[in-house]
Design a protein around this motif. Structure first.
Motif, PDB file in Angstrom:
ATOM      1  N   LYS A  42       0.819  -1.217   0.000  1.00  0.00           N
ATOM      2  CA  LYS A  42       0.000   0.000   0.000  1.00  0.00           C
ATOM      3  C   LYS A  42       0.852   1.267   0.000  1.00  0.00           C
ATOM      4  O   LYS A  42       0.556   2.239  -0.690  1.00  0.00           O
ATOM      5  N   GLY A  43       1.933   1.248   0.772  1.00  0.00           N
ATOM      6  CA  GLY A  43       2.764   2.451   0.903  1.00  0.00           C
ATOM      7  C   GLY A  43       3.844   2.582  -0.139  1.00  0.00           C
ATOM      8  O   GLY A  43       4.410   3.661  -0.305  1.00  0.00           O
ATOM      9  N   GLU A  44       4.166   1.481  -0.843  1.00  0.00           N
ATOM     10  CA  GLU A  44       5.208   1.484  -1.883  1.00  0.00           C
ATOM     11  C   GLU A  44       6.496   2.144  -1.359  1.00  0.00           C
ATOM     12  O   GLU A  44       7.047   3.063  -1.961  1.00  0.00           O
ATOM     13  N   ILE A  45       6.972   1.649  -0.234  1.00  0.00           N
ATOM     14  CA  ILE A  45       8.142   2.204   0.439  1.00  0.00           C
ATOM     15  C   ILE A  45       9.365   2.217  -0.468  1.00  0.00           C
ATOM     16  O   ILE A  45       9.581   1.307  -1.264  1.00  0.00           O
ATOM     17  N   LEU A  87      -7.112   2.857   3.354  1.00  0.00           N
ATOM     18  CA  LEU A  87      -7.110   1.822   4.369  1.00  0.00           C
ATOM     19  C   LEU A  87      -6.504   0.548   3.809  1.00  0.00           C
ATOM     20  O   LEU A  87      -6.764   0.181   2.658  1.00  0.00           O
ATOM     21  N   LEU A  88      -5.707  -0.134   4.620  1.00  0.00           N
ATOM     22  CA  LEU A  88      -5.124  -1.406   4.194  1.00  0.00           C
ATOM     23  C   LEU A  88      -6.132  -2.522   4.408  1.00  0.00           C
ATOM     24  O   LEU A  88      -6.644  -2.716   5.511  1.00  0.00           O
ATOM     25  N   LEU A  89      -6.436  -3.269   3.362  1.00  0.00           N
ATOM     26  CA  LEU A  89      -7.256  -4.473   3.476  1.00  0.00           C
ATOM     27  C   LEU A  89      -6.297  -5.644   3.629  1.00  0.00           C
ATOM     28  O   LEU A  89      -5.651  -6.076   2.677  1.00  0.00           O
ATOM     29  N   HIS A  90      -6.212  -6.130   4.837  1.00  0.00           N
ATOM     30  CA  HIS A  90      -5.251  -7.185   5.158  1.00  0.00           C
ATOM     31  C   HIS A  90      -5.543  -8.462   4.369  1.00  0.00           C
ATOM     32  O   HIS A  90      -6.685  -8.917   4.299  1.00  0.00           O
ATOM     33  N   LYS A  91      -4.494  -9.013   3.783  1.00  0.00           N
ATOM     34  CA  LYS A  91      -4.600 -10.280   3.060  1.00  0.00           C
ATOM     35  C   LYS A  91      -3.782 -11.321   3.804  1.00  0.00           C
ATOM     36  O   LYS A  91      -2.546 -11.286   3.768  1.00  0.00           O
ATOM     37  N   PRO A  92      -4.453 -12.230   4.513  1.00  0.00           N
ATOM     38  CA  PRO A  92      -3.732 -13.201   5.341  1.00  0.00           C
ATOM     39  C   PRO A  92      -2.646 -13.946   4.584  1.00  0.00           C
ATOM     40  O   PRO A  92      -2.877 -14.457   3.490  1.00  0.00           O
ATOM     41  N   ASN A  93      -1.464 -13.954   5.179  1.00  0.00           N
ATOM     42  CA  ASN A  93      -0.312 -14.726   4.699  1.00  0.00           C
ATOM     43  C   ASN A  93       0.307 -14.223   3.393  1.00  0.00           C
ATOM     44  O   ASN A  93       1.291 -14.804   2.921  1.00  0.00           O
ATOM     45  N   LYS A  94      -0.210 -13.151   2.786  1.00  0.00           N
ATOM     46  CA  LYS A  94       0.405 -12.632   1.575  1.00  0.00           C
ATOM     47  C   LYS A  94       1.711 -11.929   1.935  1.00  0.00           C
ATOM     48  O   LYS A  94       1.732 -10.976   2.706  1.00  0.00           O
ATOM     49  N   GLY A  95       2.806 -12.399   1.366  1.00  0.00           N
ATOM     50  CA  GLY A  95       4.107 -11.837   1.669  1.00  0.00           C
ATOM     51  C   GLY A  95       4.864 -12.626   2.718  1.00  0.00           C
ATOM     52  O   GLY A  95       5.956 -12.220   3.141  1.00  0.00           O
TER      53      GLY A  95
END
Length: 328
Positions: free
Chosen positions: A145-148, A268-276
């Motif tokens: 989301k933040g593209e750090i 808002l971050l929509l959490h995706k379980p276990n992604k990453g």
């Protein structure tokens, strides 16, 4: 098997240690002998049935669909369904079960194959259980989301909590200059995690001090989204991860509108379980990220663990240890 069960919404005293039926894995599931589980904000909210949207998942009047909390687990594979390809008995695994029914505060739990990953050999079960949801919330907020980018100035509001401590370390691993926001008593702790600068929110408002950030990761949103916008650089990004219902509403509905009419991005971050999770394992293996555990409690004291979590004094994660006797 023993499990921590709740049959009504409320505070930690509604949690009870009970004997329940040991689950049997379906064809695409793995039966895990749980050795450790950690508490997340979602467990705390589901315990109380707040916000109301959680009741759509757990049960409107009482928790009928989810009776055993706990989404972050680590343990050993006991058995596998006939269609499972990645794991076999005795594999040490960890993962986030929020996408398949929770159930981690128990001696055994069934999980879909795609919710688990092999635990690093050098990692304890307690460390592994501390990672999945908090670690990936931080990673997804910063990286997806933040593209750090290296060299950015990043502020993490709520830097002393589970996701916050992961966020500080991950941001530093990307070469960012990190400012952490926390309470007075936790300032030294946040510095020890790796923050370059620390703001005591009881003494200073980061939205009014004249500083500007390329990315704000908000774990404990109490400021108006418009105040946070003021603290961004001209092309800055604001990511809401946790906070009050009113601030979540702003992030969901006002964030996209603000993003459309300017160069600042807010949402808002929509959490995706276990992604990453695979990338997180790389960071862990390289020693760039270390799970920080405040306290561990035995399964029988899960209510006390949840109470301590809810008091807001924790630094990092709170972990529940599940001990097994020879009969189980």
């Amino acid at each position: 098997m023993k499990a921590i069960v709740y049959t009504k919404y409320g505070l930690p005293d509604v949690l009870h240690l009970e004997e329940v039926e040991k689950p049997t894995p379906k064809d695409d599931e793995v039966l895990v002998k749980v050795h450790a589980a950690s508490i997340n904000d979602w467990d705390w909210q589901l315990l109380q049935g707040i916000p109301f949207v959680n009741r759509l998942m757990a049960g409107l009047l009482k928790p009928t669909k989810i009776r055993i909390l706990g989404c972050d687990i680590a343990g050993r594979v006991e058995a596998v369904g006939k269609n499972v390809k990645q794991f076999r008995a005795d594999d040490e695994v960890f993962g986030d079960l929020s996408g398949c029914g929770f159930g981690g505060f128990a001696e055994y739990v069934c999980a879909r194959e795609n919710t688990l990953a092999l635990k690093l050999e050098v990692m304890t079960f307690e460390d592994a259980a501390a990672i999945p949801q908090a670690g990936l919330l931080a990673l997804q907020g910063l990286r997806v989301k933040g593209e750090i980018k290296p060299g950015q100035k990043i502020l993490i509001n709520g830097a002393s909590g589970g996701a916050g401590t992961f966020a500080v370390q991950i941001a530093k691993s990307f070469g960012a200059e990190v400012t952490g926001v926390c309470s007075t008593k936790k300032m030294d702790f946040v510095r020890s995690v790796g923050a370059d600068h620390v703001i005591d929110y009881t003494q200073e408002d980061f939205t009014k001090n004249g500083q500007h950030y390329d990315l704000i990761l908000d774990m404990q949103a109490h400021h108006s989204i418009f105040d946070c916008k003021r603290a961004l650089t001209p092309k800055g990004v604001y990511v809401f991860i946790g906070g009050t219902d009113a601030r979540a509403f702003q992030a969901i509905f006002l964030g996209p509108l603000i993003s459309m009419i300017g160069n600042k991005k807010m949402g808002l971050l929509l959490h995706k379980p276990n992604k990453g999770l695979a990338f997180m394992k790389e960071l862990l293996e390289a020693g760039k990220v270390v799970p920080l555990i405040d306290r561990c409690y035995p399964l029988s004291e899960a209510a006390e663990a949840m109470r301590y979590f809810g008091e807001g004094h924790k630094k990092g994660k709170v972990v529940i240890i599940v001990e097994h006797d020879n009969a189980t």
